[in-house]
Design an enzyme around this catalytic site. Structure first.
Site, PDB file in Angstrom:
ATOM      1  CE1 TYR A   1      -4.158  -2.256   4.693  1.00  0.00           C
ATOM      2  CE2 TYR A   1      -3.369  -0.051   4.170  1.00  0.00           C
ATOM      3  CZ  TYR A   1      -3.814  -1.297   3.763  1.00  0.00           C
ATOM      4  OH  TYR A   1      -3.903  -1.580   2.414  1.00  0.00           O
TER       5      TYR A   1
ATOM      6  CB  SER B   1      -0.904   0.026   1.235  1.00  0.00           C
ATOM      7  OG  SER B   1      -1.555   1.283   1.356  1.00  0.00           O
TER       8      SER B   1
END
Length: 246
Positions: free
Chosen positions: A155, A141
């Site tokens: 995350y 990501s």
């Protein structure tokens, strides 16, 4: 001849979103694709059926990435039936977003098990059998380098860990011509991050291109890295986020 003709590709989390787009693109490029799913058998079989009816080769295997034994067994089954895996795409991942004070140890264990440990487990199962010039591609990501907003600590940490793994494994496998790369998507219109969410306009305001990407955008980059055209790219993270991190 298609770019990935006669290649065996294994994709984790291939029944929806970016994973489904990647599975379809690799199959369209000629690879025989095996992808995992955790719960929705009907959705996974629909993706495989679409690939097969369009002239590709694909099969869905149930294996939750949170379960190392199930994931390893799915890989071993694929190798036993089809031969060594040429292209491993570590795609499966989850998002847990909440205030840091609300985090629990269970949150940590879950997100690290799927976003990090499963990448390690799958690579460990595939790589010893992988032929020279194979490919290991992990989907991370852009938030590994830009947390964007609050409530993203866990995350962001999990995705940042993948960069170190990618660099280290690239060094370990370079002598065999196996490349190892990390693809870091930004706002991609999927179930996890739809383009009409409450956060979408804020994300668009931060992007140079001001629009969400698609699963096909990510799949195209993965297919390039999996092909011979990507043979001199390894140990790196490539961000595909419409300029959000620019």
């Amino acid at each position: 001849m298609k770019r990935l003709e006669n290649k065996i590709a294994f994709v984790t989390g291939g029944s929806r979103g970016m994973g489904a787009a990647i599975s379809k693109r690799l199959a369209a490029e000629g690879a025989h694709v095996v992808f995992t799913y955790s719960k929705s058998k009907a959705k996974a079989e629909a993706v495989a059926a679409e690939i097969n009816v369009n002239g590709g080769q694909a099969q869905a295997v149930q294996a939750d990435s949170i379960d190392p034994k199930a994931l390893t067994a799915a890989i071993q089954q694929t190798i036993a039936e089809l031969g060594p895996i040429d292209i491993l795409v570590n795609n499966a991942g989850i998002y847990i977003g909440k205030e840091f004070k609300s985090h629990t140890l269970e949150d940590y264990e879950e997100i690290m098990a799927i976003n990090v440990r499963a990448v390690y487990v799958a690579s460990l199962a595939v790589v010893p059998h992988m032929s020279n010039h194979g490919r290991v591609i992990t989907i991370g990501s852009n938030m590994a380098e830009n947390s964007v907003s609050p409530q993203t600590t866990l995350y962001t940490m999990s995705k940042a860990a993948l960069a170190g793994f990618t660099r280290g494994l690239a060094r370990d496998l370079g002598a065999k011509g196996i490349t190892v790369n990390l693809v870091q998507p930004g706002p991609i219109n999927t179930d996890m991050n739809p383009s009409d969410s409450d956060l979408a306009d804020f994300l668009r305001s931060r992007m140079a291109l001001s629009e969400y990407g698609t699963g096909d955008d990510v799949a195209g980059l993965v297919a390039f890295l999996a092909s011979t055209e990507g043979k001199y790219i390894t140990g790196t993270a490539i961000t595909i986020d419409g300029g959000l991190n620019a």
